[in-house]
Design an enzyme around this catalytic site. Structure first.
Site, PDB file in Angstrom:
ATOM      1  N   LYS A 112     -13.259  -0.983   6.601  1.00  0.00           N
ATOM      2  CA  LYS A 112     -13.885  -1.832   5.576  1.00  0.00           C
ATOM      3  C   LYS A 112     -14.861  -2.811   6.204  1.00  0.00           C
ATOM      4  O   LYS A 112     -15.959  -2.985   5.707  1.00  0.00           O
ATOM      5  CB  LYS A 112     -12.822  -2.633   4.810  1.00  0.00           C
ATOM      6  CG  LYS A 112     -11.460  -1.993   4.689  1.00  0.00           C
ATOM      7  CD  LYS A 112     -11.348  -0.997   3.587  1.00  0.00           C
ATOM      8  CE  LYS A 112      -9.957  -0.389   3.606  1.00  0.00           C
ATOM      9  NZ  LYS A 112      -9.701   0.551   2.567  1.00  0.00           N
ATOM     10  N   TRP A 158       0.878  -1.183   0.000  1.00  0.00           N
ATOM     11  CA  TRP A 158       0.000   0.000   0.000  1.00  0.00           C
ATOM     12  C   TRP A 158       0.911   1.229   0.000  1.00  0.00           C
ATOM     13  O   TRP A 158       1.823   1.324   0.838  1.00  0.00           O
ATOM     14  CB  TRP A 158      -0.863  -0.050   1.260  1.00  0.00           C
ATOM     15  CG  TRP A 158      -1.843   1.056   1.430  1.00  0.00           C
ATOM     16  CD1 TRP A 158      -2.722   1.522   0.506  1.00  0.00           C
ATOM     17  CD2 TRP A 158      -2.055   1.822   2.628  1.00  0.00           C
ATOM     18  NE1 TRP A 158      -3.478   2.525   1.059  1.00  0.00           N
ATOM     19  CE2 TRP A 158      -3.098   2.731   2.351  1.00  0.00           C
ATOM     20  CE3 TRP A 158      -1.487   1.823   3.910  1.00  0.00           C
ATOM     21  CZ2 TRP A 158      -3.566   3.637   3.302  1.00  0.00           C
ATOM     22  CZ3 TRP A 158      -1.958   2.713   4.846  1.00  0.00           C
ATOM     23  CH2 TRP A 158      -2.990   3.612   4.544  1.00  0.00           C
ATOM     24  N   ASP A 168      -0.124  -5.346   9.468  1.00  0.00           N
ATOM     25  CA  ASP A 168      -1.152  -4.364   9.144  1.00  0.00           C
ATOM     26  C   ASP A 168      -2.392  -5.113   8.653  1.00  0.00           C
ATOM     27  O   ASP A 168      -2.382  -5.726   7.583  1.00  0.00           O
ATOM     28  CB  ASP A 168      -0.647  -3.397   8.064  1.00  0.00           C
ATOM     29  CG  ASP A 168      -1.668  -2.295   7.803  1.00  0.00           C
ATOM     30  OD1 ASP A 168      -2.572  -2.101   8.650  1.00  0.00           O
ATOM     31  OD2 ASP A 168      -1.578  -1.634   6.752  1.00  0.00           O
TER      32      ASP A 168
HETATM   33  C1  LMR Z   1      -6.933   1.714  -0.402  1.00  0.00           C
HETATM   34  O1  LMR Z   1      -5.883   1.052  -0.421  1.00  0.00           O
HETATM   35  O2  LMR Z   1      -7.529   2.065  -1.436  1.00  0.00           O
HETATM   36  C2  LMR Z   1      -7.584   2.046   0.905  1.00  0.00           C
HETATM   37  O3  LMR Z   1      -6.871   1.481   1.953  1.00  0.00           O
HETATM   38  C3  LMR Z   1      -7.880   3.482   1.061  1.00  0.00           C
HETATM   39  C4  LMR Z   1      -6.667   4.354   1.263  1.00  0.00           C
HETATM   40  O4  LMR Z   1      -6.668   5.126   2.227  1.00  0.00           O
HETATM   41  O5  LMR Z   1      -5.713   4.287   0.468  1.00  0.00           O
END
Ligand code: LMR
Length: 396
Positions: free
Chosen positions: A244, A128, A209
């Site tokens: 979520k 992420w 996480d």
């Molecule tokens: C995502 O990966 O789209 C979500 O976790 C929202 C975000 O804050 O990036």
């Protein structure tokens, strides 16, 4: 005064959302941000959440400050959900309520930066995007360990193990216990066991996480790696989020848990977490935490919520199946079975950044530049259109 401030290029995920909202085309489809939409394309208010909310409104209490560590019943309920029968005693576990999962990552990162001075946090490649932002914002360098194998569209397991094996003792390693964001590729149970063996014998410090508990297999199975660390007495940090799985995105409800294998250490860890919170934002907000505590603390509401999580999980899996079938019939020479092996909200399509741009510009289908799509944004009314648009860009 401010002329030296450079412009902000925008967040790679959140700016797509802004772009999508400005888009005036009727058939646009938002598969960029990780938000669950129901079969009608609406962000649901879960019935269990609605009931808890109505009950709370019926017995209003003052909105005083919460303590720095958060609401007591919420913290207990969160710990019970995360650890189940493996729940460590209070002398081993420090839990603070946080501003969503991002807030938990930030509080944890700040604490590590103060007491474990080391320059690097190891993150999966890819991960992420905001993991990089949060840890670098807390003063760390981020380095990647191999995770995704683009050839097999699976886990780069041997390369991952080899890299982790080479890290110095105490190295901080970020791990996604389930529904890896962005790839949806998770280690199998026996691979997790090997990863945890390595963490144990190399003395690494895992930072888990967990944003999607219950979206891969079940609420219980998805936390197996975390609970295995408790059973083996391995110290770790764990951020979790209810954005979520409670559809409570804007309430910013999360927690940071720190497991301390040596009895008696959790009190000081909790104290330092409280100080970290105080220095950042004093104390967390109340309403979302009251809702989660009420749902998790009431047997009927909790059973209802568990069924709602299961419903979301199954709907997303059904959409994976529909998308891969429709892609298969549109582009028969491509294999899309990898979409079925991925878990959670996201599909990692293998589309290039240029193909993603075409999807958005020509077809109004929004995906993240990495090729990630939010499968939870698909429904029976848009899946054929999305498959056709993807097929078109794949044909070149
Ligand atoms: C995502 O990966 O789209 C979500 O976790 C929202 C975000 O804050 O990036």
């Amino acid at each position: 005064m401010f002329s030296h401030l450079p412009p902000y290029a925008g967040d790679p995920i959140l700016s797509l959302m802004e772009h999508y909202l400005r888009d005036e085309r009727a058939g646009k489809v938002n598969l960029s941000i990780g938000i669950y939409a129901d079969g009608h394309g609406a962000i649901p208010v879960l019935p269990s959440v609605r009931t808890a909310d109505v009950e709370l409104a019926g017995a209003p209490a003052p909105y005083t400050y919460l303590p720095m560590e958060g609401h007591a019943a919420y913290r207990q309920a969160v710990a019970a959900l995360l650890f189940g029968d493996d729940l460590p005693g209070a002398e081993h576990l420090a839990v603070v309520q946080t501003l969503g999962g991002s807030g938990a990552l930030k509080v944890g990162a700040d604490l590590i930066a103060r007491f474990f001075p080391q320059p690097t946090v190891w993150i999966p490649d890819p991960t992420w995007d905001n993991h990089i932002g949060i840890f670098e914002g807390a003063g760390f360098k981020t380095e990647r360990y191999p995770y995704y194998d683009a050839q097999t569209k699976g886990l780069a397991f041997d390369a991952m193990l080899a890299k982790l094996e080479s890290l110095p003792r105490g190295a901080v390693v970020l791990l996604h216990p389930c529904c890896h964001n962005p790839t949806g590729v998770d280690p199998l149970r026996e691979q997790w066991a090997q990863i945890i063996d390595l963490i144990e014998h190399r003395g690494l410090l895992p930072f888990f996480d967990l944003a999607y508990q219950g979206f891969a297999e079940s609420l219980e199975q998805d936390v197996w790696p975390v609970r295995e660390c408790v059973r083996r007495g391995i110290a770790f940090f764990l951020s979790n989020s209810f954005s979520k799985i409670f559809s409570l995105y804007g309430e910013r409800v999360g927690a940071l848990s720190v497991f301390c294998p040596e009895a008696g250490q959790a009190a000081n860890v909790l104290g330092q977490l409280k100080l970290t919170v105080r220095r950042n934002y004093s104390s967390p907000p109340m309403h979302g935490a009251l809702i989660v505590a009420r749902v998790l603390g009431d047997a009927t509401l909790r059973a209802q919520w568990q069924a709602e999580v299961e419903q979301m999980r199954v709907r997303v899996r059904d959409m994976r199946i529909k998308l891969s079938e429709q892609l298969k019939s549109a582009v028969p020479d491509h294999d899309f079975s990898f979409l079925l092996r991925q878990h959670g909200m996201f599909g990692y399509t293998g589309l290039s950044a240029a193909q993603v741009d075409r999807l958005r510009e020509e077809f109004g289908v929004y995906a993240v530049h990495s090729g990630r799509i939010c499968v939870a944004g698909l429904n029976d009314s848009n899946v054929a259109r999305v498959a056709e648009a993807m097929a078109e860009v794949l044909r070149g």
